[in-house]
Design a protein around this motif. Structure first.
Motif, mmCIF file in Angstrom:
data_model
loop_
_atom_site.group_PDB
_atom_site.id
_atom_site.type_symbol
_atom_site.label_atom_id
_atom_site.label_comp_id
_atom_site.label_asym_id
_atom_site.label_seq_id
_atom_site.Cartn_x
_atom_site.Cartn_y
_atom_site.Cartn_z
ATOM 1 N N LEU A 216 -45.365 -55.279 -11.241
ATOM 2 C CA LEU A 216 -45.490 -56.246 -12.330
ATOM 3 C C LEU A 216 -44.699 -55.821 -13.555
ATOM 4 O O LEU A 216 -44.699 -54.647 -13.939
ATOM 5 N N ASP A 217 -44.044 -56.798 -14.176
ATOM 6 C CA ASP A 217 -43.361 -56.602 -15.457
ATOM 7 C C ASP A 217 -42.092 -55.758 -15.383
ATOM 8 O O ASP A 217 -41.603 -55.305 -16.410
ATOM 9 N N THR A 218 -41.550 -55.558 -14.191
ATOM 10 C CA THR A 218 -40.188 -55.036 -14.039
ATOM 11 C C THR A 218 -39.705 -55.431 -12.659
ATOM 12 O O THR A 218 -40.512 -55.674 -11.763
ATOM 13 N N ALA B 181 -44.205 -63.688 -21.064
ATOM 14 C CA ALA B 181 -44.886 -62.484 -20.573
ATOM 15 C C ALA B 181 -45.068 -62.640 -19.066
ATOM 16 O O ALA B 181 -45.146 -63.772 -18.558
ATOM 17 N N THR B 182 -45.162 -61.515 -18.359
ATOM 18 C CA THR B 182 -45.464 -61.590 -16.928
ATOM 19 C C THR B 182 -46.848 -62.216 -16.731
ATOM 20 O O THR B 182 -47.096 -62.881 -15.725
ATOM 21 N N GLY B 183 -47.712 -62.053 -17.726
ATOM 22 C CA GLY B 183 -49.049 -62.648 -17.652
ATOM 23 C C GLY B 183 -49.020 -64.163 -17.452
ATOM 24 O O GLY B 183 -49.902 -64.721 -16.789
ATOM 25 N N ASP C 141 -41.778 -60.615 -12.381
ATOM 26 C CA ASP C 141 -41.225 -60.119 -13.640
ATOM 27 C C ASP C 141 -40.617 -61.249 -14.458
ATOM 28 O O ASP C 141 -40.262 -62.288 -13.927
ATOM 29 N N HIS C 142 -40.465 -60.999 -15.766
ATOM 30 C CA HIS C 142 -39.847 -62.007 -16.641
ATOM 31 C C HIS C 142 -38.633 -61.463 -17.386
ATOM 32 O O HIS C 142 -38.215 -62.059 -18.383
ATOM 33 N N HIS C 143 -38.080 -60.332 -16.930
ATOM 34 C CA HIS C 143 -36.849 -59.817 -17.550
ATOM 35 C C HIS C 143 -35.629 -60.409 -16.853
ATOM 36 O O HIS C 143 -35.660 -60.635 -15.640
ATOM 37 N N PRO C 144 -34.555 -60.642 -17.613
ATOM 38 C CA PRO C 144 -33.338 -61.197 -16.987
ATOM 39 C C PRO C 144 -32.804 -60.243 -15.912
ATOM 40 O O PRO C 144 -32.823 -59.029 -16.097
ATOM 41 N N GLY D 5 -49.112 -53.510 -22.611
ATOM 42 C CA GLY D 5 -50.196 -54.480 -22.504
ATOM 43 C C GLY D 5 -49.917 -55.573 -21.488
ATOM 44 O O GLY D 5 -50.849 -56.078 -20.858
ATOM 45 N N ASP D 6 -48.644 -55.947 -21.331
ATOM 46 C CA ASP D 6 -48.326 -57.013 -20.376
ATOM 47 C C ASP D 6 -48.575 -56.543 -18.946
ATOM 48 O O ASP D 6 -49.391 -57.120 -18.219
ATOM 49 N N GLY D 7 -47.896 -55.479 -18.547
ATOM 50 C CA GLY D 7 -48.034 -55.000 -17.168
ATOM 51 C C GLY D 7 -49.459 -54.588 -16.839
ATOM 52 O O GLY D 7 -49.984 -54.915 -15.767
ATOM 53 N N PHE E 271 -49.866 -59.393 -26.158
ATOM 54 C CA PHE E 271 -49.061 -58.181 -26.374
ATOM 55 C C PHE E 271 -47.572 -58.515 -26.435
ATOM 56 O O PHE E 271 -46.873 -58.149 -27.371
ATOM 57 N N ASP E 272 -47.082 -59.239 -25.423
ATOM 58 C CA ASP E 272 -45.630 -59.450 -25.350
ATOM 59 C C ASP E 272 -45.121 -60.420 -26.421
ATOM 60 O O ASP E 272 -43.938 -60.407 -26.746
ATOM 61 N N THR E 273 -45.995 -61.258 -26.956
ATOM 62 C CA THR E 273 -45.550 -62.180 -28.013
ATOM 63 C C THR E 273 -45.879 -61.622 -29.404
ATOM 64 O O THR E 273 -45.689 -62.320 -30.395
HETATM 65 MN MN MN Z 1 -43.477 -58.087 -20.319
#
Ligand code: MN
Length: 333
Positions: free
Chosen positions: A89-91, A135-137, A115-118, A27-29, A166-168
């Protein structure tokens, strides 16, 4: 790290922009692609929404015009246009966009990541991100509204609400940060129907998915005095219940909700010998280090990795470092 203003400049200077997200899209991406795609087109950009996988039917509501294309059937369409920029987006891991990544590299398309991943390893100049964003959103909202100063249509606002929701897990995992609620409130002010989003994301589970959840909650086992809960989903079950990848996604969260459980793991044999692992932590221990140990990654409290081979053997390998974490000192607050 690429600044948000530098990213905004690159977007302004690119006429034809290709948008994509990781394999096994979520859902995020997908919400980010839907929102950015429409916003860019409204500003006169040409956009292609190209995915490594087909769009899961659950997310058809984000694509009423059928604009999301899996690379398997859209290669010719993608090749017909000279793309000035690809935005992932999202990676931030090229391997996560699979064939799309190979195709972009082969064509020499300039590629940036949001992206928002470490990020492990050396600093990256092709990534804009912050792991403080839930979230990337949230990053896309900032980019569009604050840096580009562009309007968000009601559809784009809903799509970003989908990303964050979605991400939360419906604003449950917000890590005590007010930002997601503030952005969520801003999107609601722009007319988002939160009940409609809830129905699509959290109240439209196919019956087979509900049955799987029953199976998972019945079959899950406990180790480390109940702090570690896990379940192994064999391919036999995936076939019997006709499960799709999306059906298997969030049962791990329900195991985590059991009292006393600190870490939950699901090992899902999606194809014979092909095992996808989801790891979750309730907040006291970080688990993305273990995922990274096996070539995966993710957030401190939600991560994943893959194995090939036998389910029991995969669990043997994975359970050792997880048990070790639980016998040590708490690592996060
Ligand atoms: Mn995400």
């Amino acid at each position: 790290m690429l600044s948000t203003s530098a990213l905004a400049e690159r977007i302004r200077g690119s006429r034809n922009i290709l948008l994509t997200t990781h394999a096994g899209p979520d859902g995020d991406g997908l919400g980010c692609i839907a929102a950015l795609g429409e916003t860019l087109e409204a500003q006169g950009h040409r956009v292609l929404r190209l995915l490594p996988d087909p769009l899961p039917s659950k997310y058809a509501f984000l694509d009423p015009e059928g604009l999301f294309k899996p690379i398997a059937t859209a290669r010719a369409e993608a090749e017909a246009t000279p793309w000035d920029l690809a935005l992932v987006l999202d990676t931030h891991q090229p391997g996560m966009i699979r064939e799309v990544g190979e195709w972009l590299k082969g064509r020499g398309v300039p590629t940036l990541f949001l992206d928002h991943h470490p990020i492990e390893g050396p600093a990256r100049t092709d990534v804009h991100g912050s792991c403080d964003a839930v979230a990337t959103g949230v990053l896309v909202f900032d980019l569009v509204v604050h840096d580009l100063g562009w309007p968000l249509s009601p559809f784009a606002a809903e799509a970003l609400y989908v990303s964050i929701s979605f991400d939360t897990n419906s604003f449950k995992y917000i890590r005590s940060s007010p930002t997601s609620l503030e952005v969520g409130a801003e999107l609601l002010r722009r007319g988002v129907d939160s009940t409609r989003v809830y129905r699509h994301l959290f109240a439209s589970n196919p019956r087979r998915k509900a049955k799987l959840l029953g199976w998972v909650l019945t079959e899950c086992e406990f180790l480390c005095e109940g702090k570690l809960a896990f379940v192994l989903v064999p391919h036999r079950l995936v076939e019997e219940m006709k499960l799709e990848r999306d059906d298997l996604r969030d049962s791990v969260n329900h195991i985590l909700e059991i009292e006393g459980v600190e870490i939950a793991a699901t090992l899902k044999e999606t194809d014979p010998g092909d095992i996808k692992v989801s790891l979750r932590s309730k907040g006291t221990f970080t688990i993305n280090g273990v995922a990274a140990q096996f070539g995966g990654g993710g957030h401190a409290l939600a991560a994943g990795c893959e194995f090939s081979g036998n389910l029991e053997e995969a669990w043997q390998r994975l359970s050792a470092p997880l048990s070790q974490i639980l016998s040590g000192q708490p690592q996060s607050g």
